[in-house]
Scaffold this active site. Structure first.
Site, PDB file in Angstrom:
ATOM      1  N   GLU A   7      -0.728  -9.050  12.611  1.00 20.58           N
ATOM      2  CA  GLU A   7      -0.418  -8.916  11.037  1.00 20.58           C
ATOM      3  C   GLU A   7       0.702  -8.266  10.105  1.00 20.58           C
ATOM      4  OE1 GLU A   7      -3.189  -5.069   9.267  1.00 20.58           O
ATOM      5  OE2 GLU A   7      -2.937  -6.051   7.634  1.00 20.58           O
ATOM      6  N   ASP A  44       1.404  -1.348   0.229  1.00 20.64           N
ATOM      7  CA  ASP A  44      -0.155  -0.101  -0.412  1.00 20.64           C
ATOM      8  C   ASP A  44       1.284   1.487  -0.039  1.00 20.64           C
ATOM      9  OD1 ASP A  44      -1.624  -2.097   0.393  1.00 20.64           O
ATOM     10  OD2 ASP A  44      -3.141  -1.318   1.654  1.00 20.64           O
TER      11      ASP A  44
END
Ligand code: 6A9
Length: 820
Positions: free
Chosen positions: A775, A578
């Site tokens: 994560e 991202d």
């Protein structure tokens, strides 16, 4: 008997296969696959939601919570997986998609440990039977008379019938509760909630539920089609109405305790939407048993006990052979950790069905041809040209049950790496399912948000998918791996026996590796999937092509050069990385080295598959493409000065210019295996990876170099944290270098050993401390961060533990810069 009949059918089919009739075997294996994979906890967004992988059908959802104070139900009733609830770890301790497993919730907030054991019992013509054993154990120190309420939601979404047998007394049921149902896909069935063990509370209050005895309430209703999935609101409507009645009757002063107020009305009957409520005082245990009538037997609790034991034994046995953990991770604690990591991954596989929002306008702005294009595309998006498309269906693992309970394309390739070791047949089902969501042009939506329930978890601005936006084609990794294994299996002499062995587990027919054990079956899969892979490949090369005019001087004759579409100034979500720094400002002449590497990987995989399928023209074409890609990766993206690969852009004078932000992107051609082991570029990249002042940390390889100006800045999502999928790719490449002769062999082996240990130790320590996988990991402290219960690609740690330890004896130490 039912099992024996199925087993005979398999043997008969296998015999047919042996005489060359592979289609009979294929059909039989397809049928068994459908059967043994029909049911599962396929609603991973729920703490425990069981459904078949059939678009509209029967499903059940569990809710529980303590019920002492009036606010308990509102605040503490567990249903959908949520981050931040007072659960100190939860998930599958054991799970096999063919047999079942055990899930535990350490629910601090409610003072209880809850387990949901799930087991499949094969038999009959409709995907068999299943059972769930629900067990509640109060935590030490919690008063023995603690009241816990358990609701079960039972929904029936197709045109079939479902109703409760009998009425019990007007106060409720005191024994088992039996639902009878029938539908086209499931045939006739019975769903029983057993009485089980556990006390129900009593009280002197004159409200009806105060009578002694174990009472369960059932309310049945017809809900609107669009409302059936909304179990909690449906329940709360009933509880609110009940509370109002009580309040009116008794006033505030004399109101009975909460557990008597929050009672659904006892109205058992027919309907598409049912609740079963039971209130317990202290510990409890009961079963939910689904018996498929065509199996000819009703499953009993004794049967469930035996089946659960058998499933648990076979899971443990299978785990230690499939993931034979290597030193220094052979201890019990690591077994438990590994089982949990893997089980949460495979137990998180869900079946999704419904419409998704896609913008098919193909607006000219989306071509991104002009400078400043990202502002034009933002404006085009604002015009909201999306439409619901579908219905689609998808069988997939999910990155995180509480936060991202849906399919993500490039995550899935990583999810399937451990799953492929365990159950290749399931892996191929999932791969097929993903490729069936591809459109005629070859585009697969990056994020699959199917149906209203899935959409309810996603803010509106993230719901729409765009058919010009890509995501790394990691499924190619899985298919290539399958092909390699198939080749190995075909070459090994005992493979002929494998089919029979794997089709017959302890509990009847199991499938895990039928496509590897039977070369014809495996070959058929590859033949059928090849055109789909090729279509996706063509889509990538056409729609993500870069403009290499500015580079022509240097570039090789063909036009291999690529650019992710859909970038903004700050993000390239398409890349999966991202907020990783990229050339600024964005430019239509920009080229992305990670994307070209992915196209290279696709080319290489396709070529190998085409070779195996003896598609000569394809092989010739792909070979040509691969040569060009390898060439241009160096020509367009290698910086001798920086010693790594870099994105490229076009500067104000229309000159080709490299933009180097050292980190994951700089390693990409190496990560996807496009460099030769003796290429001096490999040496330079190893310098970068091993440099403690840049990428190397005690907790894994950082996403960005500490020396980069953007290190740790802004969102700091992919700008310093350690991510498991990228680290797994690095680790695999280091292992590869360490296993073959070459100038970097020794160095790679040291780095491999150090990195493997750093990664496993980091994920393990965080899991021990918090009860969760995370994560990403902090490169300084090793703490897990961002999304909690991230049971997707972080589960790759189980693969890492099962990889060889790189040497005999000695304790691996982190590589110091001066040792390199
Ligand atoms: C936003 C918020 C309830 C981001 O793991 C899935 C993806 C990866 O594919 C990607 O590489 N994650 C990584 O950079 C999570 C993406 C979540 C986007 C959804 C909506 C919903 O909040």
């Amino acid at each position: 008997l039912a099992q024996a009949v199925v087993a005979l059918a398999v043997l008969a089919a296998a015999a047919a296969g042996a005489t060359g009739d592979a289609s009979v075997l294929a059909a039989e294996i397809g049928r068994l696959n459908n059967q043994s994979l029909l049911w599962g906890p396929y609603k991973p967004n729920l703490y425990f939601g069981v459904r078949p992988r059939i678009p509209n059908s029967l499903w059940t959802g569990l809710m529980w919570g303590r019920i002492e104070a009036y606010n308990d139900v509102k605040d503490g009733l567990r249903y959908t997986c949520e981050q931040g609830e007072e659960l100190h770890g939860y998930g599958w301790d054991e799970y096999d998609a063919r047999t079942g497993g055990v899930q535990t919730f350490h629910d601090e907030g409610n003072g209880i440990d809850l387990t949901t054991s799930f087991v499949k019992i094969p038999g009959g013509r409709h995907g068999g039977s299943w059972a769930a054993r629900i067990r509640g154990r109060l935590h030490d120190g919690v008063p023995k008379n603690r009241k816990t309420v358990v609701y079960h939601y039972v929904a029936q979404e197709d045109s079939g019938e479902l109703g409760v047998d009998g009425q019990g007394s007007e106060l409720g049921f005191t024994g088992d509760i039996t639902f009878s149902g029938q539908s086209e896909s499931l045939g006739d069935y019975e769903l029983v909630f057993t009485r089980g063990t556990g006390d129900s509370p009593t009280s002197d209050h004159d409200i009806t539920s105060s009578r002694p005895g174990h009472v369960a309430l059932v309310s049945s209703a017809h809900a609107e089609d669009t409302a059936v999935w909304q179990a909690k609101p449906l329940l709360f409507q009933q509880l609110q109405a009940a509370a109002e009645v009580v309040q009116e009757r008794y006033g505030m002063e004399n109101a009975p305790p909460a557990w008597q107020v929050y009672r659904i009305p006892h109205k058992p009957g027919k309907g598409n939407s049912h609740f079963v409520q039971r209130t317990f005082e202290g510990n409890f245990e009961f079963d939910i048993i689904f018996s498929s009538k065509s199996s000819g037997q009703n499953v009993t609790p004794e049967h469930v006990t035996r089946a659960l034991e058998a499933a648990s034994t076979s899971f443990s046995k299978r785990f230690s052979s499939v993931f034979a953990l290597k030193a220094p991770y052979t201890g019990q604690e690591y077994q438990k950790f590994g089982k949990s990591m893997f089980s949460n991954l495979i137990g998180g596989v869900g079946y999704f069905h419904g419409h998704q929002l896609i913008d098919r306008s193909y607006a000219p702005e989306y071509e991104e041809e002009n400078e400043g294009f990202w502002e034009e595309t933002a404006a085009a998006r604002d015009r909201k040209q999306q439409q619901l498309e579908g219905p689609y269906e998808l069988l997939t693992a999910v990155p995180s049950r509480p936060f991202f309970p849906r399919g993500f394309l490039w995550d899935e390739g990583f999810h399937l790496v451990p799953i492929a070791d365990w159950d290749m047949d399931l892996t191929l089902e999932i791969v097929k399912s993903w490729f069936h969501t591809m459109d005629e042009n070859g585009w697969i939506p990056r994020e699959q948000i199917l149906g209203a329930e899935a959409r309810s978890k996603v803010p509106e601005e993230f719901q729409v998918q765009y058919p010009h936006i890509a995501n790394p084609p990691t499924l190619f990794l899985v298919i290539e791996d399958f092909m390699e294994r198939l080749r190995r299996a075909a070459n090994s002499t005992d493979s002929a026996l494998g089919g029979e062995r794997s089709l017959h587990g302890d509990q009847g027919p199991l499938l895990h590796t039928a496509h590897l054990d039977n070369a014809e079956l495996g070959g058929d899969f590859l033949r059928n999937i090849y055109p789909l892979l090729r279509r996706q490949y063509d889509w990538f090369r056409k729609t993500q092509r870069g403009d290499i005019r500015g580079y022509e001087r240097e570039a090789f004759s063909t036009r291999e050069g690529y650019r992710w579409r859909g970038r903004t100034e700050t993000h390239i979500l398409a890349s999966g990385l991202d907020d990783y720094p990229r050339p600024q400002p964005p430019h239509p002449g920009e080229l992305h080295v990670d994307l070209m590497s992915w196209v290279g990987l696709m080319t290489k995989s396709l070529k190998k598959i085409a070779e195996a399928l003896e598609l000569e023209e394809e092989v010739a074409e792909l070979t040509k493409n691969l040569v060009a890609i390898e060439h241009n990766l160096s020509d367009l993206h290698w910086s001798e000065k920086a010693g790594c690969f870099c994105d490229a852009t076009v500067d104000a004078f229309e000159e080709h210019q490299l933009v180097c932000h050292k980190g994951y992107v700089s390693l990409f051609p190496f990560l996807v295996g496009l460099l030769q082991p003796d290429d001096p570029k490999v040496g330079r990249l190893l310098d970068l990876v091993g440099d403690e002042e840049q990428l190397w940390s005690a907790h894994g390889i950082r996403s960005l170099s500490q020396q980069d100006e953007f290190y740790g800045t802004k969102e700091n999502y992919w700008r310093s944290p350690v991510w498991m999928p990228m680290n797994y790719m690095i680790l695999k490449q280091l292992q590869g270098l360490a296993q073959q002769k070459g100038p970097y062999r020794d160095r790679a082996r040291d780095m491999y050993r150090g990195l493997r240990k750093n990664l496993v130790d980091t994920v393990f320590a965080s899991w021990k401390a918090t009860g969760f996988a995370w994560e990403q990991y902090n490169p300084e402290t090793g703490a897990g961060q961002r999304t909690q219960h991230f049971t997707g690609w972080t589960s790759l740690v189980v693969k890492m533990m099962a990889m060889d330890d790189g040497d005999v004896g000695g304790v691996p130490v982190p590589v110091k810069k001066d040792e390199l």
